[in-house]
Design an enzyme around this catalytic site. Structure first.
Site, mmCIF file in Angstrom:
data_model
loop_
_atom_site.group_PDB
_atom_site.id
_atom_site.type_symbol
_atom_site.label_atom_id
_atom_site.label_comp_id
_atom_site.label_asym_id
_atom_site.label_seq_id
_atom_site.Cartn_x
_atom_site.Cartn_y
_atom_site.Cartn_z
ATOM 1 N N HIS A 113 -11.294 15.620 -10.136
ATOM 2 C CA HIS A 113 -11.372 13.948 -10.157
ATOM 3 C C HIS A 113 -11.264 13.663 -11.582
ATOM 4 O O HIS A 113 -11.755 14.260 -12.680
ATOM 5 C CB HIS A 113 -12.515 13.664 -9.516
ATOM 6 C CG HIS A 113 -12.601 12.000 -9.469
ATOM 7 N ND1 HIS A 113 -11.840 11.325 -9.002
ATOM 8 C CD2 HIS A 113 -13.554 11.285 -10.091
ATOM 9 C CE1 HIS A 113 -11.953 10.029 -8.970
ATOM 10 N NE2 HIS A 113 -13.113 9.918 -9.702
ATOM 11 N N CYS A 116 -6.636 9.626 -7.097
ATOM 12 C CA CYS A 116 -7.490 9.468 -8.581
ATOM 13 C C CYS A 116 -6.273 9.567 -9.884
ATOM 14 O O CYS A 116 -6.464 8.764 -10.755
ATOM 15 C CB CYS A 116 -8.713 10.149 -8.646
ATOM 16 S SG CYS A 116 -8.218 12.185 -8.930
ATOM 17 N N GLU A 173 -4.652 5.831 -1.340
ATOM 18 C CA GLU A 173 -3.971 6.442 -0.175
ATOM 19 C C GLU A 173 -3.122 7.671 -0.663
ATOM 20 O O GLU A 173 -3.025 8.053 -1.815
ATOM 21 C CB GLU A 173 -2.956 5.317 0.286
ATOM 22 C CG GLU A 173 -1.942 4.832 -0.699
ATOM 23 C CD GLU A 173 -0.776 5.415 -0.538
ATOM 24 O OE1 GLU A 173 -0.254 6.612 0.045
ATOM 25 O OE2 GLU A 173 0.300 4.756 -1.145
ATOM 26 N N ARG A 192 4.992 -0.901 -4.959
ATOM 27 C CA ARG A 192 3.954 -1.474 -4.659
ATOM 28 C C ARG A 192 3.216 -0.465 -3.883
ATOM 29 O O ARG A 192 2.708 -0.984 -2.358
ATOM 30 C CB ARG A 192 4.158 -2.755 -3.765
ATOM 31 C CG ARG A 192 4.781 -3.940 -4.727
ATOM 32 C CD ARG A 192 4.841 -5.056 -4.391
ATOM 33 N NE ARG A 192 3.718 -5.883 -4.067
ATOM 34 C CZ ARG A 192 2.848 -6.662 -5.103
ATOM 35 N NH1 ARG A 192 3.434 -6.612 -6.263
ATOM 36 N NH2 ARG A 192 1.780 -7.021 -4.808
ATOM 37 N N ASP A 216 -13.382 3.553 -13.154
ATOM 38 C CA ASP A 216 -12.906 4.611 -12.218
ATOM 39 C C ASP A 216 -12.387 3.540 -10.980
ATOM 40 O O ASP A 216 -12.958 2.799 -10.378
ATOM 41 C CB ASP A 216 -14.186 5.459 -11.860
ATOM 42 C CG ASP A 216 -13.423 6.659 -10.649
ATOM 43 O OD1 ASP A 216 -12.309 6.528 -10.229
ATOM 44 O OD2 ASP A 216 -14.158 7.313 -10.396
#
Length: 280
Positions: free
Chosen positions: A107, A69, A39, A64, A122
């Site tokens: 990334h 990435c 998110e 939490r 990943d």
């Protein structure tokens, strides 16, 4: 604060062995993507994305929350190294949107050497991320609990593809040069603050389900994939906020990393106004 491996394993619900093995690597990888959602709320809220160990542990484990990435794979890399895996970070150029020129390395992914074989790990590529390690081999379809993937050799680089609708969709290309925290610090700042970054213009969330399904969100469009796929558009922003808690299991109450309902509604209204005005 040092890295708390026990807290991380509890967060993802992993109770297996912690000695380096392919079985442990696969189970931890799968548990991670099923427990911790992808998110980008903090980017849209104009909050800085901190990728130091303490910050990632506090946000993704204690609070939490989820992340993107650099947060997911930094957390997973730290856990694997704490367990004794020979693991290191790599960087990739995202090509899923078929850019007309070579894009920058934006990334993060992980390379693991295990039993004299290299494995790609990943946990942070959104709705197309791996849910199991795949071996670094060219032109071999490899099945994961959430889809089929294939690596293609491009000389000194590799291309990761995901099978969708019977065709291979390119995701990103990478080489095997080790990346350092300073590399990710610079790339993370770019991705989270560049005005044209995709993460600054769209609400994104994704979480894999243990049964092979998935829940995904793009702005107001919620999708559930699996045996009985469904799609819906949510008109009520307060219902959308509740969905992030219920379907994606996002913690929203932390003193620092929490997101109130009012903050979320204001953020979404601002995002949609920018889109309507053509500034997105």
């Amino acid at each position: 604060m040092s890295f708390d491996l026990h807290a991380y394993l509890a967060r993802i619900g992993y109770r297996g062995a912690t000695r380096p093995s392919l079985a442990a690597l696969a189970e931890i990888h799968h548990a991670h993507v099923c427990a911790i959602p992808f998110e980008n709320l903090d980017v849209l809220l104009d909050r800085p994305i901190h990728i130091e160990t303490e910050a990632i542990q506090e946000k993704l484990v204690v609070a939490r929350r989820g992340g993107y990435c650099y947060e997911h794979n930094s957390l997973l890399l730290q856990a694997l190294q704490e367990m004794g895996f020979d693991a290191r970070g790599l960087a990739a150029r995202v090509v899923i949107a078929q850019p007309p020129s070579v894009p920058p390395r934006t990334h993060m992914l992980i390379l693991v050497l295990l039993d004299e074989a290299f494995w790609i790990v990943d946990a942070g590529f959104g709705g197309s991320t791996l849910s199991a390690p795949i071996r670094l081999l060219a032109d071999r379809a490899q099945q994961t609990p959430h889809g089929e993937y294939q690596l293609q050799s491009l000389g000194e680089e590799w291309l990761l593809c995901h099978r969708r609708g019977g065709e291979w969709q390119p995701l990103y290309r990478f080489d095997l040069v080790t990346q350092f925290p300073s590399d990710y610090l610079m790339a993370n700042h770019f991705v989270s603050t560049w005005p044209h970054s995709h993460f600054r213009h769209h609400l994104l969330a994704a979480r894999y389900l243990p049964d092979g399904g998935q829940v995904a969100l793009e702005n107001r469009r919620f999708s559930r994939y699996g045996a009985a796929p469904t799609r819906q558009s949510l008109d009520d922003l307060r219902a959308l906020y509740q969905l992030l808690h219920e379907a994606f299991r996002l913690g929203m109450k932390h003193a620092f990393y929490g997101v109130s309902e009012e903050e979320f509604v204001t953020m979404m209204m601002r995002l949609e106004q920018r889109e309507e005005s053509g500034l997105a």
